[in-house]
Design a protein around this motif. Sequence first.
Motif, PDB file in Angstrom:
ATOM      1  N   THR A 130      41.765 -22.477 -37.805  1.00  0.00           N
ATOM      2  CA  THR A 130      41.712 -24.302 -38.280  1.00  0.00           C
ATOM      3  C   THR A 130      41.821 -25.315 -37.272  1.00  0.00           C
ATOM      4  OG1 THR A 130      44.417 -23.710 -38.721  1.00  0.00           O
ATOM      5  CG2 THR A 130      43.122 -24.083 -40.544  1.00  0.00           C
ATOM      6  N   VAL A 131      42.319 -24.640 -35.846  1.00  0.00           N
ATOM      7  CA  VAL A 131      42.711 -25.411 -34.633  1.00  0.00           C
ATOM      8  C   VAL A 131      40.710 -26.079 -34.502  1.00  0.00           C
ATOM      9  CG1 VAL A 131      42.786 -25.701 -32.172  1.00  0.00           C
ATOM     10  CG2 VAL A 131      44.265 -24.193 -34.149  1.00  0.00           C
ATOM     11  N   MET A 132      40.159 -25.939 -34.654  1.00  0.00           N
ATOM     12  CA  MET A 132      39.113 -26.034 -34.227  1.00  0.00           C
ATOM     13  C   MET A 132      38.329 -27.446 -35.226  1.00  0.00           C
ATOM     14  SD  MET A 132      36.331 -23.246 -32.633  1.00  0.00           S
ATOM     15  CE  MET A 132      36.708 -22.310 -33.483  1.00  0.00           C
ATOM     16  N   PHE A 169      48.490 -25.168 -33.852  1.00  0.00           N
ATOM     17  CA  PHE A 169      49.043 -25.116 -32.761  1.00  0.00           C
ATOM     18  C   PHE A 169      50.270 -24.653 -32.784  1.00  0.00           C
ATOM     19  CE2 PHE A 169      47.246 -25.340 -28.097  1.00  0.00           C
ATOM     20  CZ  PHE A 169      46.270 -25.900 -29.241  1.00  0.00           C
ATOM     21  N   PHE A 218      56.440 -32.613 -29.069  1.00  0.00           N
ATOM     22  CA  PHE A 218      55.273 -32.015 -28.612  1.00  0.00           C
ATOM     23  C   PHE A 218      54.557 -33.881 -29.998  1.00  0.00           C
ATOM     24  CE2 PHE A 218      53.545 -30.580 -25.247  1.00  0.00           C
ATOM     25  CZ  PHE A 218      53.085 -31.404 -24.345  1.00  0.00           C
ATOM     26  N   GLN A 280      60.544 -33.001 -19.118  1.00  0.00           N
ATOM     27  CA  GLN A 280      60.127 -32.798 -19.057  1.00  0.00           C
ATOM     28  C   GLN A 280      59.552 -31.365 -18.313  1.00  0.00           C
ATOM     29  OE1 GLN A 280      59.170 -32.264 -14.489  1.00  0.00           O
ATOM     30  NE2 GLN A 280      59.826 -33.914 -14.377  1.00  0.00           N
ATOM     31  N   LEU A 283      57.770 -29.836 -21.666  1.00  0.00           N
ATOM     32  CA  LEU A 283      56.433 -31.024 -21.995  1.00  0.00           C
ATOM     33  C   LEU A 283      55.774 -29.849 -21.236  1.00  0.00           C
ATOM     34  CD1 LEU A 283      57.608 -34.440 -21.606  1.00  0.00           C
ATOM     35  CD2 LEU A 283      56.308 -32.812 -23.495  1.00  0.00           C
ATOM     36  N   VAL A 284      55.886 -30.040 -19.698  1.00  0.00           N
ATOM     37  CA  VAL A 284      55.186 -28.401 -18.582  1.00  0.00           C
ATOM     38  C   VAL A 284      54.890 -27.128 -19.086  1.00  0.00           C
ATOM     39  CG1 VAL A 284      54.571 -28.665 -16.494  1.00  0.00           C
ATOM     40  CG2 VAL A 284      55.586 -30.721 -16.470  1.00  0.00           C
ATOM     41  N   VAL A 287      52.381 -27.231 -22.359  1.00  0.00           N
ATOM     42  CA  VAL A 287      51.445 -26.837 -22.127  1.00  0.00           C
ATOM     43  C   VAL A 287      50.604 -25.990 -21.073  1.00  0.00           C
ATOM     44  CG1 VAL A 287      49.526 -28.344 -20.592  1.00  0.00           C
ATOM     45  CG2 VAL A 287      50.876 -29.599 -21.735  1.00  0.00           C
ATOM     46  N   ALA A 288      51.747 -25.289 -19.743  1.00  0.00           N
ATOM     47  CA  ALA A 288      51.177 -24.491 -18.891  1.00  0.00           C
ATOM     48  C   ALA A 288      50.615 -23.466 -19.954  1.00  0.00           C
ATOM     49  CB  ALA A 288      52.135 -24.003 -18.258  1.00  0.00           C
ATOM     50  N   THR A 290      50.463 -22.519 -22.903  1.00  0.00           N
ATOM     51  CA  THR A 290      49.372 -22.674 -24.428  1.00  0.00           C
ATOM     52  C   THR A 290      48.359 -23.472 -24.305  1.00  0.00           C
ATOM     53  OG1 THR A 290      50.925 -24.028 -25.800  1.00  0.00           O
ATOM     54  CG2 THR A 290      51.539 -21.701 -26.034  1.00  0.00           C
ATOM     55  N   GLY A 291      48.878 -24.177 -23.115  1.00  0.00           N
ATOM     56  CA  GLY A 291      47.823 -25.214 -23.138  1.00  0.00           C
ATOM     57  C   GLY A 291      47.693 -26.450 -24.301  1.00  0.00           C
ATOM     58  N   LEU A 292      48.848 -26.343 -24.153  1.00  0.00           N
ATOM     59  CA  LEU A 292      48.596 -27.527 -25.638  1.00  0.00           C
ATOM     60  C   LEU A 292      47.940 -29.264 -25.361  1.00  0.00           C
ATOM     61  CD1 LEU A 292      52.435 -27.743 -25.993  1.00  0.00           C
ATOM     62  CD2 LEU A 292      50.604 -27.906 -28.267  1.00  0.00           C
ATOM     63  N   LYS A 293      47.138 -29.858 -26.105  1.00  0.00           N
ATOM     64  CA  LYS A 293      45.901 -30.855 -25.248  1.00  0.00           C
ATOM     65  C   LYS A 293      46.591 -31.660 -24.862  1.00  0.00           C
ATOM     66  CE  LYS A 293      45.385 -33.100 -29.913  1.00  0.00           C
ATOM     67  NZ  LYS A 293      44.857 -33.089 -30.999  1.00  0.00           N
ATOM     68  N   GLY A 294      48.031 -31.926 -25.252  1.00  0.00           N
ATOM     69  CA  GLY A 294      48.453 -33.624 -24.572  1.00  0.00           C
ATOM     70  C   GLY A 294      48.174 -34.559 -24.583  1.00  0.00           C
TER      71      GLY A 294
END
Lengths: 294, 309
Positions: A130-132, A169, A218, A280, A283-284, A287-288, A290-294
């Motif tokens: 479903t992420v896609m 996600f 997020f 911060q 957030l960082v 992302v690092a 799980t690769g959240l799209k940010g």
Amino acid sequence: MRTTEDTTNVGQRQTGKPHNAVKSFAWQGLMVLLCVAMMYPLLWMLRSSVVPETEIFSSPSIIPSSVSFENYAKGWDANPPGFGRFLINSLIVCVGTVLGNLVSCTLAAYAFARLRFPFKGMLFAAMLMTVMIPSHATLIPQYIVFSEIGWVNTYLPLIIPKLLATDAFFIFLLVQFMRGIPNELTEAAEIDGCGHWRTFSRIILPLTTPALATTAVFTFIWTYEDFLAPLIYLADINAYTVPLGLRMFMNAMGNSSYGQLFAMSVVSLVPVFLIFVFFQRQLVEGVATTGLKG
Amino acid sequence: MTAKTTMKVRHSTRRSRSEARAAYAFLIPWIVGMVALVLGPMVASLYLSFTNYDLFTTPDWIGTRNYSSLVADPRYIQSLKVTFTYVLVSVPLRLAAALGLALLLNRNMRGMSIYRAILYLPSLLGGSVAVALVWRQLFGREGAINQLLSLFGIQGANWIAEPDYSLGTIIILAVWQFGSPAIIFLAGLREIPKELEEAAQIDGAGKLRVFRSVTLPMLSPIVFFNLVMQTIVAFQAFTPSYIISKGTGGPLDSTLFYTLYLYIKGFTEYKMGYASAMAWVLVAIIATFTAVYFISSKRWVFYAAGDDK
């Protein structure tokens, strides 16, 4: 042997040090330059929000010749019911979606991460798929249903989907985190007679706090910045969220309201910026890991 | 002995059954959401895509006519061109910028975490209406970009209003947000064992060679992940094209993104059947891209032995 090594080291240091200093100075300079270039649009916006209209387009400077908050005062009330109202509306939606995601995604994540059940692999794969799926594929039928049951112009279409764990996600992020919690802890709890609910709420949930913070942060930012869903569901100005309030400046923009536009743009970014400053790390790291799209 | 094992088995099946029950209880919100808000709507929009539906009268079955009108609709073809250009240009540029920055930050320089934070900020703010509005002014005829160019004696164009450049400004806005893939790359670079690169250096490989033969293959799973995710996100870009073109996709449809045209068809003209057909073609396009990535990944994505990813 030892002495020669020492002397060569010293020699290297003597010849190497000034060279390295110059080199690291150059790298630092490069990074500072890059940061300034990247920040330029934001700094330009900030400067343009505090100068008179005539100055905005007369120079590309990011340093204002004088500072005035007139644009803020005017922009705040420019579109009734006012920017304060838009901010409050956004806050209501954000609190709802954050709570929704925290509750529903942790429940689903616990099952996927810590429990065994039939069809688990299949369901997990479906969840990841479903992420896609682009949100547009579900948008129209969702809109039809929500308008049939009279939810247009309310915040329910924005909040209820989060209560039903539609942000796969975050489930994935929480699953990854919960899998890392040692089995011994939950086994000990089970031996002590804890059921799944107590194991979840007393053991897993407290240990998942960092991932929960990432999810909350997020969800807040994405909901706060979301434009499409409010655009579709909110028609009444009194219900507008911040992005819709800002859009009014785009439509009504005469030659005399650019300063106000910039001022309210700055105001609209303040909540995100504050979260950035205080969270911060979440957030960082979010992302690092799980690769959240940010 | 046998009695004991059967008891044990019985005990464990009872336990696993209760575990399954508990699991499904925990999954209730997700299952409801999956059925009511994802699968149901997807089936419904597939059905609607074969109908004529304006939200107020009952859907009227017209077979594949929506799909055949898509092919004949010049604005639709234009939206495809715009979106493909945007995806095929902005995604590689964004990833290249991200990888470059990650390599820079991986040098362990002083102040690294501050730089990382600052360079990440545009990724966080860039999707907002506020930044899109600023972009519109920044690249306007009298905007700061042209002011800066004039310092070098260059006469800038009216970037937003000229069809040749307008999409370019949106691509720049997308590339500007390279911070989050950069952070993912950086995390990946940290995972590469130092010994590998050192060993290659001892074997006489130059910096470029080490990067090409060691760093890049080791990083390829991350490149793959970023490529898939960024492509999916890029196909769905909406806010910048809406704000920068004031909701029209102009000038001359040069910024008519796929999603913007879908929005115009569905929610301003109420051609819900047509828009549903568009949505399903988008699903197919994204699925195709993802499938191609996955198939091609066997050739270029390198998984280190023992890595169970």
